[in-house]
Each structure stands twice: as C-alpha cells, then as structure tokens.
Design a protein around this motif. Structure first.
Motif, PDB file in Angstrom:
ATOM      1  N   MET A 125      42.967  40.475  30.672  1.00 31.88           N
ATOM      2  CA  MET A 125      43.429  39.931  31.948  1.00 31.88           C
ATOM      3  C   MET A 125      42.423  40.083  33.062  1.00 31.88           C
ATOM      4  O   MET A 125      41.542  40.925  33.015  1.00 31.88           O
ATOM      5  CB  MET A 125      44.714  40.641  32.348  1.00 31.88           C
ATOM      6  N   ASP A 126      42.604  39.259  34.041  1.00 33.32           N
ATOM      7  CA  ASP A 126      41.687  39.211  35.169  1.00 33.32           C
ATOM      8  C   ASP A 126      42.461  38.879  36.438  1.00 33.32           C
ATOM      9  O   ASP A 126      43.496  38.221  36.371  1.00 33.32           O
ATOM     10  CB  ASP A 126      40.689  38.088  34.929  1.00 33.32           C
ATOM     11  N   VAL A 127      41.922  39.292  37.581  1.00 36.14           N
ATOM     12  CA  VAL A 127      42.555  38.927  38.839  1.00 36.14           C
ATOM     13  C   VAL A 127      41.736  37.829  39.489  1.00 36.14           C
ATOM     14  O   VAL A 127      40.518  37.952  39.613  1.00 36.14           O
ATOM     15  CB  VAL A 127      42.631  40.140  39.788  1.00 36.14           C
ATOM     16  N   LEU A 128      42.403  36.750  39.893  1.00 40.05           N
ATOM     17  CA  LEU A 128      41.675  35.689  40.569  1.00 40.05           C
ATOM     18  C   LEU A 128      41.232  36.187  41.936  1.00 40.05           C
ATOM     19  O   LEU A 128      41.963  36.902  42.606  1.00 40.05           O
ATOM     20  CB  LEU A 128      42.574  34.462  40.754  1.00 40.05           C
ATOM     21  N   PRO A 129      40.014  35.807  42.334  1.00 37.59           N
ATOM     22  CA  PRO A 129      39.550  36.270  43.646  1.00 37.59           C
ATOM     23  C   PRO A 129      40.377  35.641  44.757  1.00 37.59           C
ATOM     24  O   PRO A 129      40.892  34.540  44.613  1.00 37.59           O
ATOM     25  CB  PRO A 129      38.098  35.769  43.705  1.00 37.59           C
ATOM     26  N   GLY A 130      40.497  36.387  45.830  1.00 38.60           N
ATOM     27  CA  GLY A 130      41.190  35.850  46.999  1.00 38.60           C
ATOM     28  C   GLY A 130      42.666  36.166  46.988  1.00 38.60           C
ATOM     29  O   GLY A 130      43.251  36.520  45.965  1.00 38.60           O
ATOM     30  N   LEU A 131      43.248  36.049  48.143  1.00 44.15           N
ATOM     31  CA  LEU A 131      44.676  36.296  48.295  1.00 44.15           C
ATOM     32  C   LEU A 131      45.408  34.977  48.422  1.00 44.15           C
ATOM     33  O   LEU A 131      44.875  34.011  48.941  1.00 44.15           O
ATOM     34  CB  LEU A 131      44.948  37.124  49.560  1.00 44.15           C
ATOM     35  N   LEU A 132      46.665  34.987  47.961  1.00 43.42           N
ATOM     36  CA  LEU A 132      47.513  33.828  48.208  1.00 43.42           C
ATOM     37  C   LEU A 132      48.072  33.974  49.613  1.00 43.42           C
ATOM     38  O   LEU A 132      48.983  34.743  49.855  1.00 43.42           O
ATOM     39  CB  LEU A 132      48.677  33.804  47.212  1.00 43.42           C
ATOM     40  N   GLY A 133      47.510  33.274  50.527  1.00 40.59           N
ATOM     41  CA  GLY A 133      48.015  33.417  51.891  1.00 40.59           C
ATOM     42  C   GLY A 133      47.278  34.541  52.596  1.00 40.59           C
ATOM     43  O   GLY A 133      46.110  34.801  52.336  1.00 40.59           O
ATOM     44  N   ALA A 134      47.952  35.212  53.477  1.00 39.41           N
ATOM     45  CA  ALA A 134      47.295  36.200  54.328  1.00 39.41           C
ATOM     46  C   ALA A 134      47.455  37.599  53.762  1.00 39.41           C
ATOM     47  O   ALA A 134      48.177  37.822  52.794  1.00 39.41           O
ATOM     48  CB  ALA A 134      47.924  36.141  55.720  1.00 39.41           C
ATOM     49  N   LYS A 137      39.970  30.019  36.037  1.00 40.29           N
ATOM     50  CA  LYS A 137      38.971  30.766  36.789  1.00 40.29           C
ATOM     51  C   LYS A 137      39.230  30.731  38.285  1.00 40.29           C
ATOM     52  O   LYS A 137      38.615  31.467  39.043  1.00 40.29           O
ATOM     53  CB  LYS A 137      37.566  30.203  36.515  1.00 40.29           C
ATOM     54  N   SER A 138      40.073  29.833  38.738  1.00 40.56           N
ATOM     55  CA  SER A 138      40.334  29.747  40.177  1.00 40.56           C
ATOM     56  C   SER A 138      41.712  29.155  40.385  1.00 40.56           C
ATOM     57  O   SER A 138      42.344  28.671  39.453  1.00 40.56           O
ATOM     58  CB  SER A 138      39.294  28.845  40.843  1.00 40.56           C
ATOM     59  N   LEU A 139      42.164  29.215  41.621  1.00 43.53           N
ATOM     60  CA  LEU A 139      43.477  28.667  41.953  1.00 43.53           C
ATOM     61  C   LEU A 139      43.556  27.183  41.593  1.00 43.53           C
ATOM     62  O   LEU A 139      44.575  26.681  41.160  1.00 43.53           O
ATOM     63  CB  LEU A 139      43.761  28.836  43.450  1.00 43.53           C
ATOM     64  N   LYS A 140      42.448  26.475  41.798  1.00 43.13           N
ATOM     65  CA  LYS A 140      42.428  25.041  41.484  1.00 43.13           C
ATOM     66  C   LYS A 140      42.720  24.818  40.012  1.00 43.13           C
ATOM     67  O   LYS A 140      43.440  23.898  39.644  1.00 43.13           O
ATOM     68  CB  LYS A 140      41.034  24.472  41.792  1.00 43.13           C
ATOM     69  N   ASP A 141      42.104  25.677  39.154  1.00 43.48           N
ATOM     70  CA  ASP A 141      42.339  25.557  37.707  1.00 43.48           C
ATOM     71  C   ASP A 141      43.824  25.736  37.413  1.00 43.48           C
ATOM     72  O   ASP A 141      44.377  25.064  36.560  1.00 43.48           O
ATOM     73  CB  ASP A 141      41.572  26.648  36.939  1.00 43.48           C
ATOM     74  N   LEU A 142      44.435  26.721  38.111  1.00 45.24           N
ATOM     75  CA  LEU A 142      45.827  27.071  37.820  1.00 45.24           C
ATOM     76  C   LEU A 142      46.757  25.902  38.114  1.00 45.24           C
ATOM     77  O   LEU A 142      47.751  25.697  37.433  1.00 45.24           O
ATOM     78  CB  LEU A 142      46.218  28.302  38.656  1.00 45.24           C
ATOM     79  N   ASP A 143      46.393  25.121  39.138  1.00 45.10           N
ATOM     80  CA  ASP A 143      47.299  24.071  39.575  1.00 45.10           C
ATOM     81  C   ASP A 143      47.275  22.885  38.627  1.00 45.10           C
ATOM     82  O   ASP A 143      46.849  21.791  38.984  1.00 45.10           O
ATOM     83  CB  ASP A 143      46.907  23.632  40.995  1.00 45.10           C
TER      84      ASP A 143
END
Lengths: 216, 279, 218
Positions: free
Chosen positions: B214-223, B142-148
């Motif tokens: 599929m889903d897109v995680l919110p937010g961008l990786l970086g700028a 659900k979030s970048l933290k989950d992915l890591d």
C-alpha cells in the motif's frame, strides 16, 4: 422537522434501497428454492451417505448465524481469487443458509406423499429422476407453500444484514440518511414501515398462490 | 363496570406519560462536569480502529494518541490516568453514545465539521489532521486523477463528509461504504476496494505497516483539518472546562505532557506552543 | 492462528451466551404477559397483541436494534449498545415465545377443556394437572428452537457495536486478516452452543415424556 415533511423530502431516496432489497430477496429466494430441491434430491437418491451429508449440511447452517457466511464469502473469497460482486456474495450466503431450511421443509412434505405413488411410478417404468420431477416435486412444492412463504419472509428480513457488506439496500439507506440528516427516528421508522409492507405483500402473495393451486 | 375499568386504564396511562415526560427535564439540570467529578471516573466513547489515534495493539489493549489524550484529561480531573472507561463504537455510533449520556466525551480521530457540530459540540483541535487516500499498489493508481475512473472502487466510512469528498474529488469512482475504518482497510487489503480515504496519520500508519502492498497518495483531500474532543451540545460548563484543558495541552502548562504523548505516537515534536517560542 | 484469538473468541462466545440467556429469561416473562393479553376477553386488548407480534415479526432484527439504538437519546436512557441490544433481543424473543405459548394453548383439543371443566376441578388444579403438561409437550420443541434463534440473533447485535462473538471475530480479522481460520472458529463456537441447546432440549423432552408429564407419550 416534522415527520411528514421529512418523508416528503427524503422518501424518494429509499427507492434505490427498496430496489436492491427486492432484487436480492427475489434472487436469493429463487436460488434457495432450487438449492433446497437439489438437496432434497441428493437426500432421496444418494443413499445413506447422501442423506447423512445433507443432514450435516443442514445442521451446520441451522446452528450458525448467517452473518458469518456473509462475511466469509465477501471478504475471504477475493483473497483466494474469487472477487465476486457484493450482491453475488450476499445472495450466495443467503441461498446456502435458506436452502438448508427449505430442504428440511420439503423433506417434511415428502413424508406426506402416499407410498403407493412410488410403487405406481416404478410399475409404469418411470426413471428415478422422472419420478422426482413429475410425481414428487410438484406435490411436495404445493404442500409446502405455507412453510415456504414463512421461510421467504425470514429471507427477506435477512437481506437487512447485507448492509454489513456495503450493499445499498433499505437498512444501509436508512443508516446513510440518518448520518446525513441527523434524523434518527424518521429514517428508521420509514424503513420499518417499508419492511412491514414487503413482508405483508409476500405473505399475501403466498396465500393467494396456495389457494390457487390447492384445488388440484 | 366496563367503563370504570377503561377509566382506570386511561388514568394509569396518563400518569405514566406525565411521569415519563417530567423526568428528562430534571435530568438535564446538572452539568456533565459535576456528574464526572462525582462519579470519579471519565467515560469516553471512541472508535477503536483508527491507528495511531485509537486502536487495539497485539495484546488486545486499547492504545493510541487519542487514548493517551483522554487519559491526560482524566489525570487533570482525578490525578489518575486510569480513571477512564472507554466505550467502543462504530462510526455512526459515536453520536448516540454522546447524545444518550452514555459517554461524557468522545475521541478517536473525529474531525470537526460545521454540520457535525449541530449534533455534538467540539473543543478546539487537539491535533491537526486532514484526509489522505490510501491505495493498494496493485491497482496502479498514482494520483487522484488516476483514481477518478469507473474501474476503481474506493472504501468510505459512512458519514456524509466522506460522500461529499468522493463526489467532489472523484465522482466517477465506485463507492463502498463501511461502518469502521478497519472494515475499510480490510476491503482494500482483500481486494474489494482499490483505495480508501481516512485521516492522514491513519493512512500513513497503515502504509508503513504494509509497505509492499500500500501507498499513500500525495496531498490532502481538501484542506488541513482539526480533530477535537466532542461532547453533548448545550452543556456549557463542561465545554468551558474541556476547551481550556485542550488549550493548555497545546499552548500552555500541559504542553510537556502533550509533547511527550505526541512524540510517542508520531516520533517528532508537536507544533511549538507559540509561534514566537523556538523549540 | 493468531495468538490470543482463541481466548478472545471464547470470551465473545460467553458474552453471546449471556445475551441469549437474558433474552430467553426476559423474553419468556414478557411472553407470558403477552400470551395472557392474547387470550383476553376484550377485542381491543387482543388487537394490541396482534399488532405487537405483527410489527416485531415483520421488521428485521437489525432495523429494530438500530431504531432503539438511535432512539436512546430521545428516551434519555443512560445506556450504551449493550442495554439497547439486550432490550431489543427481549422484545424480539418475547414475541416469538408468545406465539409459541399461544400455539401451545390453542393446540389443546377442545374435549380436554370440556372434560376438565366437567370434572369440577378448580382453575389452578386444572392448569397444573391438565393444561400445563399438554402445553409443555406441544411447546417444548418450538421453545427450544427460539432459544437457539436467540443465540444466532445475538450475532446481529455486533452491527451496533455490542461486543460479542461475531464482533470479536471481526476485530481479529480486521487486525490479522486470518479470515477463514477465525470465521471457522467462530462458526464452531456458535455450532457448539446452538447444537448443545438443541440436544439439551431433546433430552428434556425425553425426560419429561418418561415421567408421564407430557401426556400421551409415555
């Protein structure tokens, strides 16, 4: 950047690639040999239909490029519930392909065994499986060593195709380094040299083995 | 007799080397702009599996936002949007195609990065981008933290920026590297990987096409990032034409055509020409 | 099966066949040149042949293709993947054909050479009446084998974005996910092409044997 400096800096990164290439090549070669022997056994013992089945199998793999089974096993098998790791998928494809060629090599060698031996084996009451294991297989293997060596070299070169399914072997390593450092030549020339080294090593190994067992 | 034969061979070899060494210098004098105008056709290298930038539609035609932009460039040069030839490559094939002179310029969701600019020159951006993460719903990320986490796998493209981002944002995740975005997508779809990182518009396009999976995680990786047209570095005359062309598309006289293309592919208006002009 | 995919695969198959044809023609010409070098009087020239064959046979085709593909800019060739791919295939098959030709010439028994010379035949007639038929008989099967390998080798070029059957299949799969169907069809196309070449070769062999061209067979 000159070649020597580039090699000095990026040389060690090739070790992972070298490792994976060696591991998959050795694993697939052993697997293919076993599978080739199994195919030979089927051909010899399962009558006309066995022989025809093996023929069809061999023709299938002789007339199709090895990239197709590699893609198939890697991308399609997870869809039917078999998500094996990439190395297993690639190795399996190489085993299926090379097993076909090896069974043909062994088949040629079987014809070189004197018919008399089969009669002798039957007369002392050896079961077919024992005949295969104790009489046929050892002689066929020894006789085929040069051709098997050749096939192993081909298998070794085919491991480069595993870069297409994201295995970090030598070729993939070279591609990554090229992207990272912009040095197209150096990355691939080093990889080519490493492959030549591996191929020569394999050829020497087989030649030595051949000489060692030939006195029998 | 033997020595004279050897001498002939050496002489011939020297001549061949000198001729080969001499010719490249001559070939570099003409600017790509002149070559293109003479040829009457624009050759563009592109990735072909980054929807909606450049991809094959159901009929197998190459379409996309970047494709239409390339056609707009051709219109500016020749008044004909069909005077374009597209060369399709995989991700790492973009640079040799430009460097060898096979293609005049390149598009295809290519982001401007400083280290990339050592190998190819970029115009100013013709569209904003950024990198998003597309995940498969089944994985439960659900979030970048989950992915890591060690148990997840992400599909990367084989460029160093992807590897850097992976190291920075999710170092524990396992990485698979592919040579085209479509292969990345196939990896996620077939279950080989749980996620992939790609330009935000592409991630959103694929998520929209596969709403259940599929889903897109919110937010961008970086700028937020810039996608530009790339070309061979050192050809100032060519860049000096292409860059103002892009500038005019985004902020000047070609804004209406640019707006039309933007609307077609993104369903909304592009950023205003100038901040002080209200739409 | 996704619509239009059969047509796309067929087109890809045609491209694969064309690539293989270019490799066979170019490779054969190159191999004749190489085989001549292989039998040169000078040890240094023979060494060139040995090094060439060693390098081409010891490096995977993919690595050779990538090397040329990335080396293109430095050679200032205005070429794309197709030219690089075809060149690599020609270099590759050239080495393989050269080994086939060399093996064929070496397989001619010594007595044949000596009796030919003792007949007092001029070199051209000797070549036409004695060497060529024997070499053909010994080399036709492996030659056909290399032709089949050329078709299979063209699939490797898909990795450097040469659009042929394997890449066509990959593109369709990445769009529609019909992995089994499409790969099965692609395999069928390859099978037909390779098996076809193999059978044609056997037919040719038999035809030549009947005409007595291939020496002892008839």
């Amino acid at each position: 950047m000159n070649f020597a400096r580039w090699v000095a800096i990026y040389g060690p990164t090739y070790l992972t690639g070298l490792g994976w290439t060696a591991v998959t090549a050795v694993g697939a070669a052993c697997g293919a040999l076993i599978w080739g022997c199994a195919l030979l056994l089927i051909r010899l013992s399962a009558g006309r239909w066995g022989a025809r089945g093996v023929d069809a199998y061999v023709q299938l793999f002789r007339n199709t490029p090895v990239l197709l089974p590699i893609y198939l096993i890697y991308f399609a098998f997870p869809m039917i519930g078999l998500p094996w790791p990439a190395v297993v998928c690639g190795g399996l494809a190489l085993i299926l392909q090379n097993g076909a060629y090896i069974s043909e090599i062994l088949r040629g060698s079987v014809n070189a065994i004197d018919r008399v031996q089969f009669d002798a084996a039957r007369s002392i009451g050896l079961a077919p499986w024992s005949t295969f294991r104790k009489v046929v297989l050892p002689q066929v293997l020894v006789y085929s060593i040069p051709a098997l060596g050749n096939q192993t070299v081909l298998l070794l070169k085919d491991t480069s195709l595993l870069s297409a399914i994201s295995i970090t072997e030598l070729t993939m390593q070279a591609k990554l380094l090229t992207e990272q450092t912009g040095a197209a030549y150096e990355a691939f020339i080093v990889v080519a040299l490493l492959y030549l080294l591996l191929v020569s090593g394999t050829e020497v190994l087989f030649r030595v083995t051949h000489r060692a067992v030939r006195w029998r | 007799m033997l020595t004279s034969r050897i001498r002939h061979v050496v002489a011939a070899a020297l001549v061949a080397i000198l001729v080969a060494a001499g010719s490249p210098a001559g070939a570099q004098e003409k600017s790509r702009l002149d070559i293109v105008l003479e040829r009457g056709k624009l050759i563009v290298v592109t990735l072909t599996t980054v929807p909606p930038f450049a991809f094959n539609d159901d009929k197998g035609q190459l379409v996309g936002f970047d494709i239409d932009i390339a056609r707009l460039v051709a219109t500016a040069l020749f008044k004909d949007p069909n005077k374009v030839e597209f060369v399709s490559v995989s991700a790492e094939g973009r640079w040799p195609a430009i460097e060898s002179g096979r293609a005049d310029m390149g598009v295809g969701g290519t982001t401007t990065y400083p280290d990339r600019a050592i190998r190819v020159a970029f115009t100013r951006p013709f569209i904003d981008s950024g990198i998003s993460v597309l995940v498969s719903k089944k994985s439960g990320i659900k979030s970048l933290k989950d992915l890591d986490q060690d148990k997840y796998t992400i599909a990367n493209l084989n460029n160093p920026q992807m590897a850097d981002r992976a190291k920075r944002f999710f170092p524990k995740t396992k990485i698979l590297t592919f040579d085209t975005p479509a292969a990345q997508f196939l990896a996620v779809k077939s279950g080989r990987a749980n996620a992939l990182q790609i330009d935000t518009p592409s991630a959103e396009y694929w998520a929209a096409q596969n709403k259940d999976e599929m889903d897109v995680l919110p937010g961008l990786l970086g700028a937020s990032q810039n996608n530009g047209i790339f070309m061979k570095p050192g050809d100032f005359k060519w860049w000096l034409w292409l860059d103002p062309a892009v500038a005019e598309m985004r902020t000047g006289s070609w804004y209406p055509q640019y707006s039309e293309i933007y609307h077609k592919w993104f369903g909304k208006n592009p950023p205003p020409q100038k901040f002080y002009l209200q739409q | 099966m996704p619509p239009g995919s059969l047509a796309l695969l067929a087109q890809g198959a045609v491209v694969s066949l064309l690539l293989a044809a270019a490799a066979i023609v170019g490779g054969t010409l190159l191999a004749v040149l190489l085989a001549t070098i292989a039998f040169s009087r000078f040890a240094a020239v023979r060494a060139v042949y040995r090094v060439y064959v060693y390098v081409v046979r010891g490096t995977p085709l993919l690595v050779l293709a990538l090397l040329l593909f990335y080396a293109m800019p430095a050679l200032d060739l205005r070429t794309g993947p197709y030219i690089a791919g075809t060149l690599v295939l020609i270099v590759y098959t050239g080495a393989l054909f050269a080994e086939v030709f060399r093996g064929g010439v070496l397989a001619i028994p010594r007595p044949q050479w000596e009796s030919a010379r003792s007949l007092g035949l001029p070199p051209l007639a000797m070549f036409r009446k004695i060497v060529a038929p024997l070499v053909t008989r010994y080399t036709l099967p492996p030659y056909v084998n290399v032709c089949v390998m050329s078709v299979k080798a063209s699939s490797v070029l898909s990795i450097i974005s040469v659009w042929e059957l394997t890449l066509a299949a990959r593109e369709i799969i990445e769009r529609t996910f019909a992995v089994f169907t499409i790969l099965g069809l692609a395999a069928a196309f390859y099978f037909v092409m390779c098996f076809g070449i193999d059978r044609l070769g056997r037919l040719l062999e038999r035809h030549l044997a009947l005409k007595g061209f291939a020496g002892e067979r008839a």
